[in-house]
Design an enzyme around this catalytic site. Structure first.
Site, PDB file in Angstrom:
ATOM      1  N   ARG A 498      35.204  41.768  44.124  1.00 62.98           N
ATOM      2  CA  ARG A 498      34.118  41.581  44.832  1.00 62.98           C
ATOM      3  C   ARG A 498      34.194  40.069  45.177  1.00 62.98           C
ATOM      4  NH1 ARG A 498      28.983  41.810  41.335  1.00 62.98           N
ATOM      5  NH2 ARG A 498      30.430  40.838  39.774  1.00 62.98           N
ATOM      6  N   SER A 562      40.072  37.675  35.704  1.00 65.49           N
ATOM      7  CA  SER A 562      39.910  38.275  34.383  1.00 65.49           C
ATOM      8  C   SER A 562      41.061  38.884  33.647  1.00 65.49           C
ATOM      9  CB  SER A 562      38.861  39.613  34.350  1.00 65.49           C
ATOM     10  OG  SER A 562      37.814  39.005  35.160  1.00 65.49           O
ATOM     11  N   ASP A 616      36.324  36.574  33.335  1.00 64.30           N
ATOM     12  CA  ASP A 616      34.914  37.300  33.427  1.00 64.30           C
ATOM     13  C   ASP A 616      34.082  37.249  32.194  1.00 64.30           C
ATOM     14  OD1 ASP A 616      36.856  38.572  31.704  1.00 64.30           O
ATOM     15  OD2 ASP A 616      36.212  40.743  32.485  1.00 64.30           O
TER      16      ASP A 616
END
Length: 876
Positions: A498, A562, A616
């Protein structure tokens, strides 16, 4: 079809008369209820012992069993089984082929169980009416169910089996007993309850047996003791005794059956026919304009289109009309709400009549037993089996109530048989799932081991050795509300990537606005080269900047990455190792921020100010920290599994300084890589680990995260199928496919709100042809696997909150944990069990769970904003 108790008492009296007729030597030839002696003269008394074989023919599967009965004073037994399909060419071929097939299956079973070197006695369950003159002999009177094998009727089936077995010179078995499945049900329940003297089958077929006094059985010599009588009550009414109760629908169903005029009672009460009765009634109602606007669909004209599973599902009143509407729509019937109510009513009346008629005939048997014993009141047990009894939501209760009304002088216990293959199946299912059931003591051990690993990872000498890495993030503050401006955020951590534009306003009207776009990461990029991966990321950023019209602005950027990184500052992160299926080359040991900057330079279209690289989990914690200052723990339970928390600087030996706090990214997914939790890993965990991209690594994550839970379930299902407990013993191509069980399917299947029919539909979507029993087992497996994941995750989280409590030096801690929204956290079961486990293992901590909205991406922007604020304060 509504039958009053007076009518049922009359049916009971008629059946009693048929029983007397069947027991008499002179009247038996013309009796429809054959009352066949089974030559089983006693129930188990607990003294039985030894090793035996059994074969079971009569349903959609053929089963072979190995039974060990132990003389240990506890009446314990062990049963191993294997199921084989019964193909149409066998069930409707010739006798020689049928018995050769049985012998071949038994030979295969003995080979798999390593039994070919033993001589063993064999019991043969043959679920069709036979006239017996001794225990090991039986002449087939007629085929029932879907069997139509040529050349077997009026012959001794035991002799046929022996001839087939003689062709296998490598096995040595002695056929000692021929029994009906109903008799087998009574014997199985009699092993658990010595009061059991009646057996009842109510499923695709129906039958009952009971222990009769020898003096009343004129077909067999001798007056002493008792013998089990196989009533073969399915033929009750074949002489017209029930004609006044049979409806036009019963007659039409009978005429269209394989055996018109026969098994008329069975056709009124067994599950094989109830769906067809419902179809015929609905067809007439539709033709008369009472349903579906009078439109007769193909489904209503097609024999067998409405099955018992549909009737059962439509009678689940707790689910309202949703099941009924879904099923009827699936049959292209497009019902109104009034149609659904009417159809549900029809289903109820048909199945209610079935339970009532079954109760009337059973009441006749119970009355005969009580009169034989000359008792005013009798206590007894009925052993019962069959799909209709087990899977219909109301049938059992209706049967019990009707029996108790009709024979108030009998105190009846109904004991569901887990017998035959069922008892062994339950035990083998329990054995497969037992290692997943972690007792409180084991969870406390896991909590304490996690705590020890957390402490060790913070020490200077542990660097490079600790499995739980405890990585400093250099995030030293949480938002205070003064942050403002426009920030870009990137979020890479799974199969999607994203890019976000985050606008933060401060002051009285403080707010966070977000605009984002999602881009896919193809597998060839995930597992290609590092340069290809970062070039793909930069291409996605370029598309987003173009889309938002901000390509010329040099915005501060936060990068949610992440994967485990070792950081030397907030904008430097060296990748320790890939997880979650990523394997891009030339990245491990490299600074991912530098790789991103180089990719931006290669593209030479725009420039960005990369301020922070964060995990994350850290981003999630920061997002909720913006709303709740008590939020100091972030939890990920999704594709991967991780936790971060705010640690006192004085406890972090590898970072200079003792004042304040810093967020620690635990990377707890690697907990257990040193073998410390090997004792709770199952054979299925090992199979999943060995088949993964990183064998031996991230062992805790592989037991708790969504990326692996479905694969654990698949391995269990394969094992249970090999044991003959699922999918008729057939491992389909679908089941062989790694990754077929996605987390979303687990979440749907283990949901309590989901009816079994819907579970079955999901399994069929996955290419798994399942029965209702299969659906029950799959649902149980999914529940057990996700419960263990939640409890293990809860044990780890309890270690973190206890550490926070001791850091603060308080008797009771109030703290907020933020779980990142994910497929796993959305499991109703997972979330509930996680909370309960933390409460149980950290009783001095009041933990609030605050769900993060779009946590990791928004969090990266907030960390960037905090870093900018702190940098500006430092400059001033």
């Amino acid at each position: 079809m509504r039958l009053s108790d007076d009518v049922l008492l009359d049916v009971m009296a008629r059946f009693q008369a048929e029983m007397v007729k069947g027991l008499g030597r002179d009247t038996n030839p013309t009796a429809t209820v054959k009352m066949l002696p089974s030559f089983v003269r006693s129930l188990p008394d607990g003294s039985e012992k030894g090793e035996f074989l059994a074969v079971d023919l009569g349903g959609s599967q053929f089963r072979a069993h190995q039974v060990k009965v132990f003389d240990d004073g506890r009446q314990s037994s062990q049963l191993e089984s294997k199921s084989y399909p019964t193909p149409k060419e066998v069930t409707q071929g010739n006798g020689a082929e049928l018995f050769d097939y049985i012998a071949d299956c038994l030979s295969d079973f003995m080979e798999t169980r390593n039994l070919k070197n033993k001589k063993l006695p064999l019991g043969f369950t043959f679920s069709f009416p036979c006239r017996q003159t001794k225990l090991e002999e039986g002449v087939l009177l007629a085929w029932t169910k879907h069997f139509r094998v040529r050349g077997v009727q009026d012959t001794d089936v035991v002799s046929s089996l022996r001839r087939a077995l003689q062709k296998h010179q490598d096995i040595d078995v002695d056929v000692l007993a021929l029994v009906n499945d109903t008799v087998g049900t009574m014997m199985t329940c009699g092993y658990d309850d010595q009061r059991c003297e009646v057996g009842l089958i109510i499923g695709t077929g129906t039958n009952a047996c009971y222990m009769e006094e020898m003096r009343h059985i004129s077909l067999v010599e001798g007056d002493e003791g008792r013998m089990c009588i196989n009533t073969e009550w399915g033929a009750f009414g074949d002489d017209g005794a029930l004609d006044d109760l049979r409806t036009e629908f019963d007659r039409e169903l009978d005429l269209g059956s394989l055996n018109p005029g026969k098994q008329l009672f069975e056709k009124m009460i067994s599950s094989l026919y109830l769906g067809e009765l419902v179809r015929l009634i609905l067809l007439k109602m539709t033709k008369e304009g009472l349903l579906f606007n009078g439109k007769v669909s193909t489904a209503l004209l097609t024999k067998g289109k409405i099955e018992m599973k549909h009737v059962s599902a439509m009678e689940k009143y707790k689910e309202g009309l949703s099941n009924t509407k879904e099923i009827l729509t699936g049959l292209n019937l497009f019902p109104s709400e009034e149609d659904c109510v009417a159809v549900q009513h029809v289903c109820t009346i048909v199945s209610f009549r079935s339970a009532n008629l079954c109760a009337a005939a059973l009441a006749a048997i119970l009355t005969r037993l009580r009169e034989n014993k000359k008792l005013l009141r009798m206590r007894t047990t009925v052993g019962i089996d069959g799909g209709l009894y087990k899977t219909h939501p109301k049938f059992a209760k209706r049967l019990h109530k009707a029996v108790r009304r009709l024979v108030p002088t009998c105190d009846v216990r109904f004991l569901l048989s887990a017998g035959g293959s069922g008892r062994g199946a339950r035990r083998r299912l329990d054995a497969a799932l037992a290692p997943f059931l972690l007792p409180p003591g084991t969870l406390r051990e896991v909590r304490d081991k996690m705590r020890a690993e957390l402490e060790y990872g913070l020490k200077r000498e542990a660097q490079g050795k600790a499995t739980v890495k405890m990585l400093p993030t250099y995030v030293c503050g949480t938002p205070d509300g003064t942050e403002k401006g426009k920030f870009l955020a990137l979020d890479l951590g799974g199969t999607n990537f994203r890019v976000l534009l985050v606008k933060i306003k401060s002051g009285r009207r403080r707010s966070v606005q977000m605009y984002n776009k999602i881009f896919a990461i193809p597998l060839e990029i995930m597992q290609g080269t590092g340069e290809e991966l970062f070039d793909h990321i930069v291409q996605c950023i370029a598309e987003f900047l173009e889309y938002m019209g901000i390509k010329g602005a040099r915005l501060p950027l936060g990068f949610t990455f992440s994967f485990p990184c070792r950081q030397a500052s907030i904008d430097k992160g060296t990748l320790v190792g890939w997880t979650k299926g990523f394997k891009a080359t030339d990245c491990e040991g490299e600074d991912v921020v530098d790789m991103l900057r180089e990719a931006i330079r290669r593209r030479n279209e725009f420039d960005l100010d990369i301020v922070a690289v964060v995990n994350d989990t850290v981003g999630t914690m920061m997002t909720c920290g913006y709303e709740d200052p008590n939020c100091e723990i972030g939890l990920i339970a999704g594709t991967g599994s991780n936790v971060c928390y705010m640690e006192d600087m004085k406890n972090i030996e590898i970072v200079e300084g003792n004042e304040g706090k810093m967020c620690i990214n635990t990377e707890w997914g690697a907990f257990g890589d040193n073998g410390c939790i090997d004792y709770i890993r199952t054979k299925y965990d090992r199979e999943v680990d060995e088949g993964s991209l990183n064998p031996g690594k991230q062992r805790y994550e592989k037991m708790t995260s969504g990326m692996y839970l479905g694969e654990i379930v698949r391995q269990i299902l394969i094992d249970l199928t090999k044991q003959g407990l699922l999918f008729r013993g057939h491992i389909s191509e679908s089941l062989r496919k790694r990754g077929i069980f996605e987390t979303k399917f687990l979440s749907q299947i283990e949901s309590d709100r989901l009816a079994l029919l819907q579970v079955r539909r999901i399994l069929q979507q996955l290419g798994l042809d399942s029965t209702c029993d299969d659906s029950i087992i799959v649902k149980e497996v999914c529940g057990v696997v996700s419960t263990r994941a939640a409890r293990l995750c809860g044990a780890g989280l309890a270690a973190v909150v206890e550490k926070k409590r001791e850091n603060r030096g308080v008797e009771r801690l109030q703290i907020t944990v933020v779980p990142l929204p994910s497929a796993v956290c959305s499991f109703a079961l997972f979330s509930t069990v996680l909370r309960e486990t933390v409460k149980e293992l950290a009783p001095q901590c009041d933990v609030t769970f605050m769900l993060s909205e779009d946590g990791s991406g928004k969090g990266a922007a907030l960390i960037t904003a905090v870093a900018k604020r702190l940098h500006n304060v430092g400059q001033k």
